[in-house]
Each structure stands twice: as structure tokens, then as C-alpha cells.
Design an enzyme around this catalytic site. Structure first.
Site, PDB file in Angstrom:
ATOM      1  N   HIS A  98      53.169  20.312  49.524  1.00  0.00           N
ATOM      2  CA  HIS A  98      52.983  19.303  50.572  1.00  0.00           C
ATOM      3  C   HIS A  98      51.529  18.881  50.710  1.00  0.00           C
ATOM      4  CE1 HIS A  98      51.180  22.191  53.323  1.00  0.00           C
ATOM      5  NE2 HIS A  98      51.149  21.309  54.297  1.00  0.00           N
ATOM      6  N   ARG A  99      50.603  19.642  50.084  1.00  0.00           N
ATOM      7  CA  ARG A  99      49.189  19.290  50.218  1.00  0.00           C
ATOM      8  C   ARG A  99      48.439  19.309  48.887  1.00  0.00           C
ATOM      9  NH1 ARG A  99      50.012  24.481  51.244  1.00  0.00           N
ATOM     10  NH2 ARG A  99      48.485  26.066  50.619  1.00  0.00           N
TER      11      ARG A  99
ATOM     12  N   CYS B  96      45.411  28.463  54.833  1.00  0.00           N
ATOM     13  CA  CYS B  96      46.604  27.716  55.241  1.00  0.00           C
ATOM     14  C   CYS B  96      47.824  28.612  55.382  1.00  0.00           C
ATOM     15  CB  CYS B  96      46.897  26.618  54.222  1.00  0.00           C
ATOM     16  SG  CYS B  96      45.575  25.410  54.037  1.00  0.00           S
TER      17      CYS B  96
ATOM     18  N   SER C 195      55.338  26.235  48.171  1.00  0.00           N
ATOM     19  CA  SER C 195      54.750  25.932  49.480  1.00  0.00           C
ATOM     20  C   SER C 195      53.429  25.179  49.370  1.00  0.00           C
ATOM     21  CB  SER C 195      54.525  27.226  50.275  1.00  0.00           C
ATOM     22  OG  SER C 195      53.566  28.049  49.640  1.00  0.00           O
ATOM     23  N   ASN C 196      52.900  25.025  48.154  1.00  0.00           N
ATOM     24  CA  ASN C 196      51.657  24.271  47.943  1.00  0.00           C
ATOM     25  C   ASN C 196      51.894  22.757  47.912  1.00  0.00           C
ATOM     26  OD1 ASN C 196      50.516  26.617  45.393  1.00  0.00           O
ATOM     27  ND2 ASN C 196      50.342  26.740  47.602  1.00  0.00           N
TER      28      ASN C 196
ATOM     29  N   CYS D 164      49.888  42.701  55.411  1.00  0.00           N
ATOM     30  CA  CYS D 164      49.081  41.664  54.728  1.00  0.00           C
ATOM     31  C   CYS D 164      48.255  40.994  55.818  1.00  0.00           C
ATOM     32  CB  CYS D 164      49.969  40.677  53.974  1.00  0.00           C
ATOM     33  SG  CYS D 164      51.085  39.737  55.039  1.00  0.00           S
TER      34      CYS D 164
ATOM     35  N   ASP E  73      40.235  28.394  39.133  1.00  0.00           N
ATOM     36  CA  ASP E  73      41.223  28.929  40.070  1.00  0.00           C
ATOM     37  C   ASP E  73      42.026  30.000  39.341  1.00  0.00           C
ATOM     38  OD1 ASP E  73      43.513  29.269  41.905  1.00  0.00           O
ATOM     39  OD2 ASP E  73      42.818  27.421  42.831  1.00  0.00           O
TER      40      ASP E  73
END
Length: 341
Positions: free
Chosen positions: A67-68, A182, A64-65, A306, A57
Site C-alpha cells: 500500500h506504500r 510503520c 503488507s508493504n 517483539c 536493503d
């Protein structure tokens, strides 16, 4: 610490036993994308005793990442995902060895990396990379476990397993749209967890040679209604040969802009689609703006876009505050609002 009991409940299963556990110990699995899918998949593969794990990666942990992407915590924000994942996973199982690839997968490095692994697990969120993974796996005769997520829905299948169907057999045409990204659509945090664990399950089944592998079938999961279904598909040699005969490449879809008189600044990453064909287009990813801002004209209006309008707002705020730009206009709604249909 007594390591002999770590896998005892797993080896009690007659289909696995000590021989199956040894297969897991000798297995090599590459996880491409340490995000919502890759995090839970990595945790269960490591816990189950897969001996060697590759973590690929290019990104860093974002608030914001969290929560998952459950490998990470608040203290990891801003750190490289692969390095954090290695640190956390090593604490889960010290018997597993890791190799980190802090880079973006592309046509130049895919074959060299993939050749060292038995199974590729796809945790990415964009179509160009999925096609690249498929084609590299076809060339190297490697199976890969593919998945995607969209809001409340997940998809899962195993491709190129024992001469089975490939990703192109299911999706022969390269379609525009990052529907499983997402950032653009939102996602219920638990959904990638469920799908990522299912990816780990299929990986283990292939390594140990147990059960029915999800090859030639696409599993569709809807957590909003808690329903699931399966779609069957077959191997298509025409689409397989497409991957075998041409040079490996990262595919992209290009579109023309509606207003050719305007000057645009694209702050998306190189792999995001569609790419725009326009003589007055400046392409600088958001994370490179601080270094490349002199490339942006100040003597005319610049329309910044974007994929959805979120990153372009951030880009404008950064350029205004740090470098006194006052000629920037945000394209609300993202790239779809400036391309020809």
C-alpha cells in the site's frame, strides 16, 4: 526509441538546462532502505536522469508493504527488494546504472559503501541506523537527506550539507522508540510517497546546485490536517566532533526486564530497541527460527516478544505448527510491557 526528448521539459528550465542535466547524469546517489520513502524517491531520481543509483536493503517484499512501497506488485512478494527495484527502475530509464546491496547497513560496511556516492538518501525506519548514516556521512563529508514518518506526519531535512548541521545537531541524544516504524504504528500509504518525493527533490537541488536546500531546517508535514511548518536548527560542533572522534558504531539502548525469573525469546532484529539485559534471554530473529529452533528450551515456559506483539504471534504459530512447541506464551503489546521504566 528517441532518447533525446526524455529530459526536454526539464532542460527547458533555465536553472537546469543542459549543464544541469549533465550534472545529474554524472551524479551518484545511494538510497538506504527501499521502502515507503525509498521507492518514490528512487522512481523520481531515475526518471530525472541521475546516472548511477545504489540500492541498499536487506529485506524482501511483503504483502503488507504494497500500500506504500509502490515499486512493487503482488508478483514480487517474497523477492529481494533491491533486485525487484533494479528490475522495475531499469524499465523506467535504461540510461541509469544500478548497484544493489542486498545487506543490512552496519558499522563494518557503511564507510566502504558510502565513499562511492555523492549524496546519501535515508529511507530507513529506525534510529540506530539513522545515527550510523549521520556519523558515516560526517566522517566522509557527504550530505544526506533524512526523513521519517509517523501515522499521518512526516519529517524531512538535509544534513551535513556544505558544513551545515548534522543529524546529531538536531537530535543529540539517542532516544528510545521506533516511532517511525510503520509495522508498529501504522501509516497512511500516501504519506511516505509525499515525503520520499520531497527527498528526491532536495537531492536533485544539491546535485544541480539550484534553489534553497533544506539544510538547517526541519520540514514537518501533517497530511491529516494538511498543514506544514519548519523548525530551524544550527550546527553544533560538540555533536559533530562526537561522530568524528569515536569509532563508527551502531548504537543501542539497553533496558532491564521487570520479571527476572522468566525466560524470554526475542524475535526482533538485531538493530531494534531497546535491547534487553537478562540472563535468561534467547534472541532469534523471526526469519531465523526455522534454522535455530533447537536453541529454544521445551521444559519451561518461554515468553515470546517483539516490538508490538505481532511478530511474536507469528513466531509462536510457526513454532507450534512446524516443531510442536507447546510452552510458548505471547507478550501482548510487545517489549514495552516487560521492561523497567
Amino acid at each position: 526509441m528517441n532518447h533525446s526528448n526524455r529530459y526536454i521539459q526539464q532542460t527547458k528550465l533555465p536553472e537546469i538546462g543542459e549543464d544541469g542535466q549533465e550534472k545529474l547524469r554524472n551524479a551518484r546517489v545511494l538510497i538506504v532502505g527501499i521502502g515507503g520513502l525509498g521507492c518514490p524517491a528512487a522512481q523520481y531520481l531515475v526518471a530525472s536522469g541521475v546516472g548511477r543509483i545504489g540500492l541498499l536493503d536487506h529485506d524482501t517484499v511483503d504483502f503488507s508493504n504494497l500500500h506504500r512501497q509502490i515499486l512493487f506488485s503482488e508478483k514480487h512478494v517474497g523477492s529481494a527488494k533491491v533486485e525487484v527495484a533494479k528490475e522495475v527502475l531499469s524499465q523506467l530509464n535504461s540510461e541509469v546504472s544500478f548497484r544493489c546491496y542486498n545487506l543490512r547497513l552496519d558499522e563494518n560496511n557503511a564507510l566502504g559503501i558510502f565513499k562511492d556516492y555523492d549524496v546519501i538518501l535515508d529511507g530507513t525506519d529506525n534510529f540506530p541506523t539513522k545515527y550510523l548514516i549521520n556519523d558515516a556521512c560526517v566522517l566522509l563529508e557527504k550530505p544526506f537527506v533524512g526523513a521519517s514518518i509517523y501515522k499521518y506526519q512526516g519529517q524531512l531535512s538535509v544534513f551535513n550539507y556544505e558544513n551545515g548541521p548534522t543529524y546529531r545537531c538536531l537530535y543529540p541524544n539517542h532516544l528510545y522508540g521506533d516511532t517511525d516504524n510503520c509495522e508498529n504504528t501504522g501509516v497512511l500509504g500516501i504519506l511516505p510517497g509525499l515525503v520520499g518525493v520531497a527527498q528526491a527533490t532536495e537531492t536533485i537541488k544539491m546535485i544541480v546546485k539550484i534553489g534553497k536546500v533544506l539544510s538547517g531546517k526541519m520540514k514537518l508535514l501533517d497530511v491529516f490536517n494538511m498543514t506544514e511548518q519548519h523548525i530551524r536548527f544550527k550546527r553544533n560542533e560538540k555533536h559533530v566532533m562526537l561522530a568524528k572522534k569515536r569509532p563508527l558504531q551502531l548504537e543501542q539502548l539497553t533496558c532491564k526486564v521487570l520479571d527476572t525469573e522468566k525466560t524470554y525469546l526475542d524475535v526482533r532484529e538485531r538493530y531494534e530497541e531497546p535491547r534487553l539485559v537478562h540472563s535468561s534471554l534467547i534472541s532469534i530473529p523471526l526469519n531465523q527460527l526455522e534454522d535455530r529452533y533447537p536453541e529454544i528450551p521445551r521444559d519451561k515456559k518461554i515468553y515470546v516478544f517483539c516490538q508490538s506483539g505481532i511478530r511474536s504471534e507469528k513466531a509462536i504459530a510457526l513454532l507450534r505448527k512446524a516443531f510442536d512447541f507447546n510452552n510458548l506464551i505471547n507478550v501482548a503489546g510487545g517489549v514495552e510491557h516487560i521492561i523497567q521504566g
